[in-house]
Enzyme design. Structure first.
Site, PDB file in Angstrom:
ATOM      1  N   LYS A  37       0.714  -1.424   0.016  1.00  0.00           N
ATOM      2  CA  LYS A  37      -0.020   0.074   0.071  1.00  0.00           C
ATOM      3  C   LYS A  37       0.901   1.514   0.124  1.00  0.00           C
ATOM      4  O   LYS A  37       1.973   1.193   0.336  1.00  0.00           O
ATOM      5  CB  LYS A  37      -0.931   0.016   1.122  1.00  0.00           C
ATOM      6  CG  LYS A  37      -2.014  -1.312   1.164  1.00  0.00           C
ATOM      7  CD  LYS A  37      -2.869  -1.069   2.265  1.00  0.00           C
ATOM      8  CE  LYS A  37      -3.801  -2.406   2.195  1.00  0.00           C
ATOM      9  NZ  LYS A  37      -4.973  -2.251   3.497  1.00  0.00           N
ATOM     10  N   TYR A  77     -12.729  -1.947  -2.966  1.00  0.00           N
ATOM     11  CA  TYR A  77     -13.193  -2.213  -1.651  1.00  0.00           C
ATOM     12  C   TYR A  77     -14.783  -2.055  -1.338  1.00  0.00           C
ATOM     13  O   TYR A  77     -15.339  -1.451  -0.412  1.00  0.00           O
ATOM     14  CB  TYR A  77     -12.439  -0.945  -1.025  1.00  0.00           C
ATOM     15  CG  TYR A  77     -10.955  -1.496  -0.369  1.00  0.00           C
ATOM     16  CD1 TYR A  77     -10.750  -2.585   0.535  1.00  0.00           C
ATOM     17  CD2 TYR A  77      -9.967  -0.745  -0.775  1.00  0.00           C
ATOM     18  CE1 TYR A  77      -9.628  -2.963   0.769  1.00  0.00           C
ATOM     19  CE2 TYR A  77      -8.430  -1.210  -0.557  1.00  0.00           C
ATOM     20  CZ  TYR A  77      -8.476  -2.208   0.324  1.00  0.00           C
ATOM     21  OH  TYR A  77      -7.243  -2.831   0.496  1.00  0.00           O
ATOM     22  N   ARG A 113      -1.778 -14.219   5.014  1.00  0.00           N
ATOM     23  CA  ARG A 113      -2.435 -13.560   6.030  1.00  0.00           C
ATOM     24  C   ARG A 113      -1.580 -13.795   7.340  1.00  0.00           C
ATOM     25  O   ARG A 113      -1.832 -12.564   8.082  1.00  0.00           O
ATOM     26  CB  ARG A 113      -4.022 -14.141   6.095  1.00  0.00           C
ATOM     27  CG  ARG A 113      -4.541 -13.673   4.996  1.00  0.00           C
ATOM     28  CD  ARG A 113      -6.236 -13.813   5.099  1.00  0.00           C
ATOM     29  NE  ARG A 113      -6.805 -13.122   6.144  1.00  0.00           N
ATOM     30  CZ  ARG A 113      -7.335 -11.957   5.869  1.00  0.00           C
ATOM     31  NH1 ARG A 113      -6.973 -11.343   4.634  1.00  0.00           N
ATOM     32  NH2 ARG A 113      -7.757 -11.286   6.905  1.00  0.00           N
ATOM     33  N   THR A 119      -4.897  -7.111  10.997  1.00  0.00           N
ATOM     34  CA  THR A 119      -5.376  -5.636  10.301  1.00  0.00           C
ATOM     35  C   THR A 119      -4.990  -4.550  11.183  1.00  0.00           C
ATOM     36  O   THR A 119      -4.439  -3.583  10.650  1.00  0.00           O
ATOM     37  CB  THR A 119      -6.876  -5.485  10.052  1.00  0.00           C
ATOM     38  OG1 THR A 119      -7.338  -6.985   9.345  1.00  0.00           O
ATOM     39  CG2 THR A 119      -7.227  -4.294   9.272  1.00  0.00           C
ATOM     40  N   ARG A 130       2.771  -6.303   9.246  1.00  0.00           N
ATOM     41  CA  ARG A 130       2.261  -5.178   9.920  1.00  0.00           C
ATOM     42  C   ARG A 130       2.684  -4.696  11.396  1.00  0.00           C
ATOM     43  O   ARG A 130       2.735  -3.726  11.629  1.00  0.00           O
ATOM     44  CB  ARG A 130       0.752  -5.407  10.208  1.00  0.00           C
ATOM     45  CG  ARG A 130       0.043  -5.410   8.516  1.00  0.00           C
ATOM     46  CD  ARG A 130      -1.288  -6.075   8.639  1.00  0.00           C
ATOM     47  NE  ARG A 130      -1.972  -5.888   7.334  1.00  0.00           N
ATOM     48  CZ  ARG A 130      -3.319  -6.584   7.048  1.00  0.00           C
ATOM     49  NH1 ARG A 130      -3.585  -7.452   7.585  1.00  0.00           N
ATOM     50  NH2 ARG A 130      -3.962  -6.150   5.960  1.00  0.00           N
ATOM     51  N   ASN A 140      -1.997   0.290   6.900  1.00  0.00           N
ATOM     52  CA  ASN A 140      -1.323  -1.097   7.247  1.00  0.00           C
ATOM     53  C   ASN A 140      -0.438  -1.763   6.376  1.00  0.00           C
ATOM     54  O   ASN A 140      -0.518  -2.735   6.581  1.00  0.00           O
ATOM     55  CB  ASN A 140      -2.427  -2.003   8.023  1.00  0.00           C
ATOM     56  CG  ASN A 140      -3.697  -2.226   7.070  1.00  0.00           C
ATOM     57  OD1 ASN A 140      -3.365  -1.777   5.791  1.00  0.00           O
ATOM     58  ND2 ASN A 140      -4.515  -3.102   7.291  1.00  0.00           N
ATOM     59  N   HIS A 143      -2.051  -5.467   1.958  1.00  0.00           N
ATOM     60  CA  HIS A 143      -3.436  -6.151   1.730  1.00  0.00           C
ATOM     61  C   HIS A 143      -3.355  -7.571   1.207  1.00  0.00           C
ATOM     62  O   HIS A 143      -2.454  -7.969   0.367  1.00  0.00           O
ATOM     63  CB  HIS A 143      -4.314  -5.365   0.874  1.00  0.00           C
ATOM     64  CG  HIS A 143      -5.717  -6.260   0.382  1.00  0.00           C
ATOM     65  ND1 HIS A 143      -6.758  -6.147   1.228  1.00  0.00           N
ATOM     66  CD2 HIS A 143      -5.871  -7.249  -0.758  1.00  0.00           C
ATOM     67  CE1 HIS A 143      -7.705  -7.039   0.679  1.00  0.00           C
ATOM     68  NE2 HIS A 143      -7.200  -7.506  -0.394  1.00  0.00           N
ATOM     69  N   GLU A 154     -10.064 -10.775  -6.832  1.00  0.00           N
ATOM     70  CA  GLU A 154      -8.918  -9.542  -6.629  1.00  0.00           C
ATOM     71  C   GLU A 154      -7.907  -9.933  -7.848  1.00  0.00           C
ATOM     72  O   GLU A 154      -7.409  -9.179  -8.291  1.00  0.00           O
ATOM     73  CB  GLU A 154      -8.208  -9.636  -5.457  1.00  0.00           C
ATOM     74  CG  GLU A 154      -9.269  -9.309  -4.308  1.00  0.00           C
ATOM     75  CD  GLU A 154      -9.052  -9.363  -2.861  1.00  0.00           C
ATOM     76  OE1 GLU A 154      -7.825  -9.514  -2.414  1.00  0.00           O
ATOM     77  OE2 GLU A 154      -9.847  -8.975  -1.984  1.00  0.00           O
TER      78      GLU A 154
HETATM   79  P1  CMP Z   1      -7.332  -4.430   3.950  1.00  0.00           P
HETATM   80  O1  CMP Z   1      -6.708  -5.755   4.562  1.00  0.00           O
HETATM   81  O2  CMP Z   1      -6.814  -3.856   2.808  1.00  0.00           O
HETATM   82  O3  CMP Z   1      -8.884  -4.531   3.897  1.00  0.00           O
HETATM   83  C1  CMP Z   1      -9.784  -3.310   4.171  1.00  0.00           C
HETATM   84  C2  CMP Z   1      -8.851  -2.003   4.638  1.00  0.00           C
HETATM   85  O4  CMP Z   1      -9.566  -1.175   5.273  1.00  0.00           O
HETATM   86  C3  CMP Z   1      -7.883  -2.543   5.952  1.00  0.00           C
HETATM   87  O5  CMP Z   1      -6.903  -3.389   5.114  1.00  0.00           O
HETATM   88  C4  CMP Z   1      -7.619  -1.466   6.209  1.00  0.00           C
HETATM   89  O6  CMP Z   1      -6.585  -0.613   5.436  1.00  0.00           O
HETATM   90  C5  CMP Z   1      -8.895  -0.673   6.240  1.00  0.00           C
HETATM   91  N1  CMP Z   1      -9.474  -0.684   7.758  1.00  0.00           N
HETATM   92  C6  CMP Z   1      -9.766  -1.848   8.164  1.00  0.00           C
HETATM   93  N2  CMP Z   1     -10.547  -1.520   9.395  1.00  0.00           N
HETATM   94  C7  CMP Z   1     -10.324  -0.076   9.549  1.00  0.00           C
HETATM   95  C8  CMP Z   1     -10.679   0.614  10.379  1.00  0.00           C
HETATM   96  N3  CMP Z   1     -11.272   0.287  11.852  1.00  0.00           N
HETATM   97  N4  CMP Z   1     -10.499   1.915  10.473  1.00  0.00           N
HETATM   98  C9  CMP Z   1      -9.902   2.552   9.278  1.00  0.00           C
HETATM   99  N5  CMP Z   1      -9.496   1.683   8.264  1.00  0.00           N
HETATM  100  C10 CMP Z   1      -9.630   0.245   8.336  1.00  0.00           C
END
Ligand code: CMP
Length: 167
Positions: A37, A77, A113, A119, A130, A140, A143, A154
């Protein structure tokens, strides 16, 4: 008697071939989509992050740098559309280049994962990407697809799925 022996040999051969094909199918490599990212690309972390994948038995079979359009980020998304963080997430994902990649290996989806970590980096265990690099739950760093269905969707979003997985 001769006929019965021939039939038994035939049945055993079919059984051996079936076991061989099933075990080959179960041993098949899996494919998953990974995105490095904007928070990570802006800190030049692509090579360091790739080392995590490689050192944990995954292969980077495709990789390209791109900057997502708003439409792409919104569609990618879309499942989070109703979530309060959706608009910020879209803004963040188009704020700089990303590296989209296909990782492959045994149980690649779950393995990736595990390597990424939770996350929210506050919950990510030591040794994960992460835990080491993420700046916040949003920023983070990586993905990874969360299921076989997501991986197919995806990967197809950025690459020709059949071309890659039939190599
Ligand atoms: P990702 O694994 O790409 O999947 C969805 C993304 O949304 C996640 O990583 C984060 O970048 C973002 N995300 C998930 N939860 C939150 C949250 N509570 N607040 C802000 N961003 C979030």
């Amino acid at each position: 008697m001769k006929g019965a022996l021939k039939y038994t040999i035939y049945k055993i051969s079919i059984l051996i071939i079936t076991i061989f094909l099933v075990s080959k199918y179960m041993d098949r490599d899996e494919y998953t989509l990974s995105i490095i990212k904007p928070d990570a690309t802006s800190r030049n972390l692509t090579s360091e992050i790739n080392e995590y994948f490689i050192n944990n038995g995954l292969r980077v079979v495709e990789q390209k740098a791109t900057t997502l359009t708003r439409a792409q980020a919104e569609e990618f998304y879309a499942e989070h559309k109703a979530r309060p963080f959706y608009n910020d997430l879209v803004e963040y994902m188009i704020s700089g280049p990303v590296v989209v990649q296909i990782l492959s290996g045994k149980d690649a989806i779950a393995k990736n994962r595990e390597i990424m970590g939770a996350t929210n980096p506050a919950n990510a265990i030591p040794g994960t990407i992460r835990e080491k690099f993420a700046e916040s739950v949003e920023r983070n760093s990586v993905h990874g697809s969360d299921s076989a269905e997501s991986a197919k969707r995806e990967i197809s979003f950025f690459f020709n799925y059949d071309e890659v997985t039939n190599k």
